[in-house]
Design an enzyme around this catalytic site. Structure first.
Site, PDB file in Angstrom:
ATOM      1  N   MET A  48       0.830  -1.456  -0.310  1.00 30.15           N
ATOM      2  CA  MET A  48       0.083  -0.112  -0.018  1.00 30.15           C
ATOM      3  C   MET A  48       0.971   1.565   0.124  1.00 30.15           C
ATOM      4  O   MET A  48       0.791   2.183   0.906  1.00 30.15           O
ATOM      5  CB  MET A  48      -0.964  -0.043   1.188  1.00 30.15           C
ATOM      6  CG  MET A  48      -2.050  -0.920   1.123  1.00 30.15           C
ATOM      7  SD  MET A  48      -3.359  -0.326  -0.087  1.00 30.15           S
ATOM      8  CE  MET A  48      -3.232  -1.719  -1.061  1.00 30.15           C
ATOM      9  N   HIS A  85       4.700   5.000   1.851  1.00 29.33           N
ATOM     10  CA  HIS A  85       3.383   4.269   2.248  1.00 29.33           C
ATOM     11  C   HIS A  85       2.295   5.130   2.252  1.00 29.33           C
ATOM     12  O   HIS A  85       2.467   6.161   2.780  1.00 29.33           O
ATOM     13  CB  HIS A  85       3.538   3.531   3.636  1.00 29.33           C
ATOM     14  CG  HIS A  85       2.858   2.455   3.895  1.00 29.33           C
ATOM     15  ND1 HIS A  85       1.252   2.394   4.110  1.00 29.33           N
ATOM     16  CD2 HIS A  85       2.993   1.057   3.618  1.00 29.33           C
ATOM     17  CE1 HIS A  85       0.845   1.422   4.375  1.00 29.33           C
ATOM     18  NE2 HIS A  85       1.972   0.194   4.056  1.00 29.33           N
ATOM     19  N   HIS A  86       1.201   4.836   1.877  1.00 29.43           N
ATOM     20  CA  HIS A  86      -0.026   5.408   1.947  1.00 29.43           C
ATOM     21  C   HIS A  86      -0.729   5.873   3.214  1.00 29.43           C
ATOM     22  O   HIS A  86      -1.553   6.796   3.631  1.00 29.43           O
ATOM     23  CB  HIS A  86      -1.395   4.891   1.161  1.00 29.43           C
ATOM     24  CG  HIS A  86      -2.210   5.597   0.392  1.00 29.43           C
ATOM     25  ND1 HIS A  86      -2.220   6.901   0.722  1.00 29.43           N
ATOM     26  CD2 HIS A  86      -2.933   5.446  -0.840  1.00 29.43           C
ATOM     27  CE1 HIS A  86      -3.085   7.408  -0.107  1.00 29.43           C
ATOM     28  NE2 HIS A  86      -3.314   6.495  -1.117  1.00 29.43           N
ATOM     29  N   ALA A  87      -0.072   5.002   4.287  1.00 40.23           N
ATOM     30  CA  ALA A  87      -0.453   5.559   5.754  1.00 40.23           C
ATOM     31  C   ALA A  87       0.296   6.532   6.217  1.00 40.23           C
ATOM     32  O   ALA A  87      -0.500   7.532   7.059  1.00 40.23           O
ATOM     33  CB  ALA A  87       0.048   4.206   6.460  1.00 40.23           C
ATOM     34  N   ASN A 135      -3.945  10.983   5.764  1.00 38.56           N
ATOM     35  CA  ASN A 135      -4.743  11.091   4.732  1.00 38.56           C
ATOM     36  C   ASN A 135      -5.908  11.888   5.208  1.00 38.56           C
ATOM     37  O   ASN A 135      -6.498  11.523   6.212  1.00 38.56           O
ATOM     38  CB  ASN A 135      -5.258   9.802   4.197  1.00 38.56           C
ATOM     39  CG  ASN A 135      -4.014   8.822   3.446  1.00 38.56           C
ATOM     40  OD1 ASN A 135      -4.062   8.890   2.378  1.00 38.56           O
ATOM     41  ND2 ASN A 135      -3.334   8.327   4.345  1.00 38.56           N
TER      42      ASN A 135
END
Length: 532
Positions: A21, A145-147, A317
């Site tokens: 991810m 990382h999208h986190a 996000n």
């Protein structure tokens, strides 16, 4: 120590060996603007090291709560090592665009080390056989990382390592960096207990905030300002099933001036509407050539930033989303633009009625252990092959600066995005604008899109058709007035696993550009095996 939001943590829970991810980009630089026209690996290391303080993501790593009783935390990594995160590699001769795309796909397919700060930069040299690039150019392939970031905070991270002038000094350090001590098990469990006490009150507050929005949505539907007729599952296509471990990457760069010309085809059309229409046209050509074009239009999820002015530098996000029809069932590019614009306008109205920020707040109440278990079961049980999805792909628009950027003195030439895919959603198409260019790239599963160069050619042909319609609207209106052929009217949805035809249809030959960069050519639209 800072806790991840539920939205950020969801990207940690969704990660599997086949679905890392992380998001990122492929940026290409011209070193001729650097001192002596040369940029060495150690120059890039020194440049990034002097700017680590500009983005919190650089030196923060995850700490998991025992038993996933609560969402993880970020801490300042006491073992941070810059050279672990910045790698160096070169393409073998001849060093062309296809080789670069293959290497980018392979590097992107590998997951990040979750025990370290969640980012990697790979410097790639040997690009001397890519038409349109100055000799000596190099690329930087980023993975974050999208986190840790979304598209907009990723722009902040990108700006941190760039400057507006080749020799600009790094921003001043406001306070010295200090690593954190790793929290103990007892501290993490105590924090989890405290957080759980306040959850019911926070949920009640969000529900109260959403009631006026829901009432507004109901009134808008009653008045006919918002339609719910288009709310249905997306049609199944070859990118709708389980994804494997391997990736493909490709893209094309276009003139932003041309996109603005296309907007004149329809009052109120946006740049985003135009790019979604181009994507829809590419899917129409690609799937039609394989006999797999669905009767219903494919749908894209388009993220919406809810980042406030004071949250520009915040990690994580801050996004909501809307679902937009891609008009893949419409062959005429102008009619497709009208359908996409109407769908986007309706979806925006629905989101605005309830409130994008309010919708994103509901994710905070997702139980951490249950979320992780659900994500793993979804993959292990193969539910992507059984459950219809609300969208087929993600098309995310990341606006960049209109002025030139420099890294270690080298000028940024073009930038294309990469992103994660997962079961049920086998393609992501980032749209990056920078200077006077706008680029569409895509990341997909290698078994779903075995011929990525052909899909990129379809993107180019779709763009060229819409531009031709904008430059000659009278011809477009005449073509639209012709009756549709009987074959198109009688089209039936393709089978779920339809095999590509050996004798594929040929897409229109139009003026095009060299892969990813520039230069005239005529594409050959011959779908087939093109596996990385």
């Amino acid at each position: 120590m800072q806790q991840l939001s539920a939205t950020d943590a969801s990207f940690v829970y969704m990660e599997t060996p086949n679905t890392p991810m992380h998001i990122g980009s492929l940026a290409i630089y011209d070193p001729s603007t650097a001192p002596n026209g040369l940029v060495r690996y150690k120059d890039i290391l020194a440049h990034i090291e002097a700017r680590l303080h500009t983005a919190r993501s650089f030196r923060q790593r995850l700490v998991q709560v025992p038993g996933n009783l609560d969402h993880p935390y970020w801490i300042e990594d006491p073992d941070f090592d810059l050279e672990f995160h910045v790698r160096h590699i070169a393409l073998p001769a001849p060093g062309d665009w296809r080789q670069l795309c293959i290497l980018a796909a392979r590097i992107h397919a590998r997951a990040l080390d979750m025990s370290k700060p969640l980012w990697e930069f790979t410097i790639i040299e040997g690009l001397d056989n890519i038409p349109g690039l100055p000799k000596g150019s190099f690329a930087l392939l980023s993975k974050v990382h999208h986190a840790a970031i979304d598209g907009m905070s990723g722009v902040d991270m990108t700006s941190g390592i760039h400057s507006l002038e080749p020799g600009s000094p790094p921003p001043a350090v406001e306070k010295p960096w200090k690593p954190d001590a790793r929290p103990g098990v007892g501290e993490l469990l105590f924090r989890s207990y405290i957080n759980s006490i306040g959850q019911p009150l926070r949920l009640a507050q969000v529900v109260a905030q959403s009631v006026p929005g829901l009432a507004k949505l109901g009134a808008s539907v009653t008045k006919g300002e918002v339609s719910l007729a288009g709310m249905k599952a997306a049609p199944r296509t070859r990118i709708s099933g389980k994804v494997g471990a391997h990736r493909v990457f490709e893209g094309r760069a276009f003139s932003l001036r041309d996109v603005k010309v296309m907007r004149t085809l329809l009052d109120g059309a946006t740049v985003n509407d135009v790019m979604l229409t181009v994507v829809g046209g590419a899917f129409h050509k690609y799937l039609d050539s394989k006999g797999e074009l669905p009767a219903d239009p494919m749908q894209a999820m388009a993220p919406i930033s809810v980042r406030a002015e004071g949250e520009k530098g915040a990690m994580g996000n801050l996004v909501s989303a809307m679902i937009v029809s891609l008009g893949t069932d419409i062959a005429d590019p102008v009619e497709r633009l009208k359908a996409v614009h109407a769908s986007a306008k309706n979806s925006k109205a629905m989101t605005n009625a309830v409130g994008a920020k309010t919708l994103s707040e509901y994710s905070k109440f997702m139980p951490s252990a249950l979320a992780g278990l659900g994500a793993r079961l979804y993959t292990r049980l193969g539910l992507a092959n059984q459950v219809d999805q609300p969208f087929n792909c993600v098309v995310t628009n990341v606006p960049g600066p209109r002025v030139p950027l420099y890294m270690a003195g080298a000028r940024l030439v073009v930038q294309m995005g990469t992103g994660p895919i997962f079961d049920g959603m086998g393609m992501i198409l980032p749209v990056y604008s920078y200077g006077d260019t706008i680029a569409i790239s895509f990341t997909s599963d290698r078994n779903m899109i075995p011929d990525p160069q052909f899909f990129a050619d379809c993107l180019q042909a779709s763009f060229d058709e819409l531009l031709a319609a904008a430059q000659n609207p009278d011809a477009s209106l005449a073509a639209a007035a012709k009756p549709a052929p009987a074959k198109a009217a009688a089209r039936k949805p393709a089978a779920k696993k339809a095999a590509p035809k050996k004798a594929a249809a040929t897409a229109p030959k139009t003026a095009s550009a060299k892969p990813g960069i520039t230069g005239p050519r005529k594409p050959t639209f011959k779908p087939g095996k093109d596996i990385n």
